[in-house]
Design a protein around this motif. Structure first.
Motif, PDB file in Angstrom:
ATOM      1  N   THR A 152       0.834  -1.198   0.000  1.00 31.56           N
ATOM      2  CA  THR A 152       0.000   0.000   0.000  1.00 31.56           C
ATOM      3  C   THR A 152       0.873   1.255   0.000  1.00 31.56           C
ATOM      4  O   THR A 152       1.948   1.274   0.623  1.00 31.56           O
ATOM      5  N   PRO A 153       0.438   2.309  -0.702  1.00 28.01           N
ATOM      6  CA  PRO A 153       1.210   3.557  -0.746  1.00 28.01           C
ATOM      7  C   PRO A 153       1.443   4.100   0.655  1.00 28.01           C
ATOM      8  O   PRO A 153       0.568   4.058   1.518  1.00 28.01           O
ATOM      9  N   GLY A 154       2.655   4.582   0.884  1.00 27.55           N
ATOM     10  CA  GLY A 154       2.991   5.166   2.176  1.00 27.55           C
ATOM     11  C   GLY A 154       3.358   4.149   3.237  1.00 27.55           C
ATOM     12  O   GLY A 154       3.684   4.523   4.360  1.00 27.55           O
ATOM     13  N   GLY A 155       3.298   2.858   2.881  1.00 28.96           N
ATOM     14  CA  GLY A 155       3.626   1.826   3.856  1.00 28.96           C
ATOM     15  C   GLY A 155       5.126   1.686   4.061  1.00 28.96           C
ATOM     16  O   GLY A 155       5.932   2.261   3.332  1.00 28.96           O
ATOM     17  N   THR A 156       5.501   0.938   5.063  1.00 30.98           N
ATOM     18  CA  THR A 156       6.908   0.637   5.344  1.00 30.98           C
ATOM     19  C   THR A 156       7.100  -0.864   5.240  1.00 30.98           C
ATOM     20  O   THR A 156       6.135  -1.636   5.178  1.00 30.98           O
ATOM     21  N   LEU A 157       8.353  -1.275   5.220  1.00 32.17           N
ATOM     22  CA  LEU A 157       8.638  -2.705   5.172  1.00 32.17           C
ATOM     23  C   LEU A 157       7.970  -3.418   6.340  1.00 32.17           C
ATOM     24  O   LEU A 157       7.378  -4.495   6.171  1.00 32.17           O
ATOM     25  N   GLU A 158       8.023  -2.809   7.527  1.00 35.62           N
ATOM     26  CA  GLU A 158       7.424  -3.439   8.712  1.00 35.62           C
ATOM     27  C   GLU A 158       5.910  -3.572   8.560  1.00 35.62           C
ATOM     28  O   GLU A 158       5.331  -4.616   8.887  1.00 35.62           O
ATOM     29  N   SER A 159       5.253  -2.529   8.038  1.00 33.72           N
ATOM     30  CA  SER A 159       3.794  -2.599   7.905  1.00 33.72           C
ATOM     31  C   SER A 159       3.391  -3.583   6.818  1.00 33.72           C
ATOM     32  O   SER A 159       2.392  -4.293   6.944  1.00 33.72           O
ATOM     33  N   TRP A 160       4.173  -3.644   5.733  1.00 31.69           N
ATOM     34  CA  TRP A 160       3.855  -4.592   4.667  1.00 31.69           C
ATOM     35  C   TRP A 160       4.003  -6.031   5.168  1.00 31.69           C
ATOM     36  O   TRP A 160       3.169  -6.890   4.865  1.00 31.69           O
ATOM     37  N   LEU A 161       5.051  -6.285   5.958  1.00 25.26           N
ATOM     38  CA  LEU A 161       5.268  -7.643   6.455  1.00 25.26           C
ATOM     39  C   LEU A 161       4.225  -8.033   7.497  1.00 25.26           C
ATOM     40  O   LEU A 161       3.768  -9.174   7.535  1.00 25.26           O
ATOM     41  N   SER A 162       3.841  -7.079   8.338  1.00 19.53           N
ATOM     42  CA  SER A 162       2.867  -7.390   9.387  1.00 19.53           C
ATOM     43  C   SER A 162       1.502  -7.736   8.791  1.00 19.53           C
ATOM     44  O   SER A 162       0.747  -8.503   9.382  1.00 19.53           O
ATOM     45  N   GLY A 163       1.192  -7.164   7.644  1.00 18.80           N
ATOM     46  CA  GLY A 163      -0.089  -7.456   7.001  1.00 18.80           C
ATOM     47  C   GLY A 163       0.027  -8.419   5.841  1.00 18.80           C
ATOM     48  O   GLY A 163      -0.866  -8.463   4.981  1.00 18.80           O
ATOM     49  N   ALA A 164       1.119  -9.199   5.808  1.00 20.09           N
ATOM     50  CA  ALA A 164       1.360 -10.088   4.661  1.00 20.09           C
ATOM     51  C   ALA A 164       0.290 -11.169   4.577  1.00 20.09           C
ATOM     52  O   ALA A 164       0.044 -11.879   5.562  1.00 20.09           O
TER      53      ALA A 164
END
Length: 330
Positions: A241-253
């Motif tokens: 998602t736009p504006g996301g971080t690696l941590e947020s992308w992984l947490s919602g994988a």
């Protein structure tokens, strides 16, 4: 349906089928001059024609023929049926009922374990152990040169900004790639281009396609490519998602990191035991695979998209600290 005359001529030149025998042709996306051909008698053929500037199909066909004749490697490569009289096309058996691997859901533990086992059988073929004609040493990372990794500053300015972005992000890896290339030894027979779209599967059996880059090389490159390809496929399952971080992308994988780890370990389990040093080298070679993919994406983009940025980031991480990354992933 339009069937191009060069394909018909090439097929006729093999003696396998006349033009009137052809009932269906499907040109395969992502595979230049490769087609699935259905015949009136129900047979399905895979036809690969020569491309300008690429290795001749006769050389690849010779490697496939040799691999299929070796003890222990039968059925790893596709079944070669014929080469046309002009040497411009090779015809292989088609795998109509086999699964084509198109994305993450297709590369389950059974498939990756079978790929690992197939690579182990292939890598057991060592120079001097079998009389194989027409097989030569490969360049580092399955390439005759390192042109993709040896861009001069002047030439770099002519590349799209997406490529330059990857190049800048990977600046710390350039000397590491050079060191990996310097340790390259032609110690085993390798495929050289292991990735999901070069595999067809039937349950726990697999056949590797596209043997253009096969030859004597470093077996850790095949393993690194397999691992890197699994990482790349997994990356494409993330919701970036736009504006996301690696941590947020992984947490919602949607696919947990643990599942990626289990697939990688299934592949290596199928292959067999590796030393800790080899595991670090497999991780580093996976980084090279991802770097190649990120650079290829950058060639087509003025601005690198989120998957490209993440691919470049993980490539750098795997290359700069493989000994730490390997236990986390492998």
């Amino acid at each position: 349906m339009i069937i191009d005359d060069p394909l018909l001529a090439a097929l006729a030149g093999t003696g396998l089928a006349a033009p009137d025998d052809v009932r269906a042709v499907r040109h395969l996306p992502g595979r230049a001059l490769c087609s699935q051909v259905g015949l009136a008698d129900g047979r399905l053929l895979f036809v690969k024609r020569a491309r300008p500037g690429r290795p001749a199909v006769t050389g690849e066909a010779g490697v496939v023929r040799a691999v299929n004749a070796l003890p222990g490697t039968a059925a790893i490569a596709p079944e070669l049926l014929a080469v046309d009289v002009a040497g411009s096309a090779a015809v292989y058996r088609g795998y109509q009922d086999w699964r084509t691997l198109t994305g993450w859901p297709d590369v389950g533990p059974d498939v990756v374990g079978a790929i690992g086992a197939a690579l182990a059988r292939l890598h057991a073929v060592r120079p001097g152990t079998h009389p194989i004609d027409g097989i030569a040493p490969t360049g580092p990372f399955g390439r005759p040169t390192l042109d993709w990794a040896a861009v001069t500053p002047a030439a770099l300015a002519a590349f799209p900004s997406g490529f330059r972005e990857v190049w800048a992000r990977a600046a710390a890896t350039h000397t590491i790639v050079d060191r990996l290339a310097a340790r390259w030894r032609p110690s085993a027979l390798i495929h050289g281009d292991v990735k999901h779209d070069n595999v067809v599967a039937d349950g726990g059996r697999v056949v590797l396609l596209d043997w253009e880059t096969a030859g004597w090389g470093d077996p850790l490159w095949d393993l690194g490519s397999l691992v890197g390809n699994l990482v790349q496929l997994w990356l494409h399952t993330l919701r970036l998602t736009p504006g996301g971080t690696l941590e947020s992308w992984l947490s919602g994988a949607p696919v947990p990191l643990d599942e990626l780890r289990s697939r990688v370990r299934a592949a290596l389990s199928g292959y067999g035991p590796l030393t800790p040093a080899d595991r670090g080298l497999v991780a580093a070679h996976a980084g090279v695979f991802l770097l190649q993919r990120a650079l290829a994406a950058g060639l087509l983009a003025e601005r690198l998209d989120a998957p490209g940025v993440l691919t470049a980031h993980l490539a750098a991480q795997l290359l700069t600290d493989p000994d730490r990354t390997a236990p986390m992933l492998l």
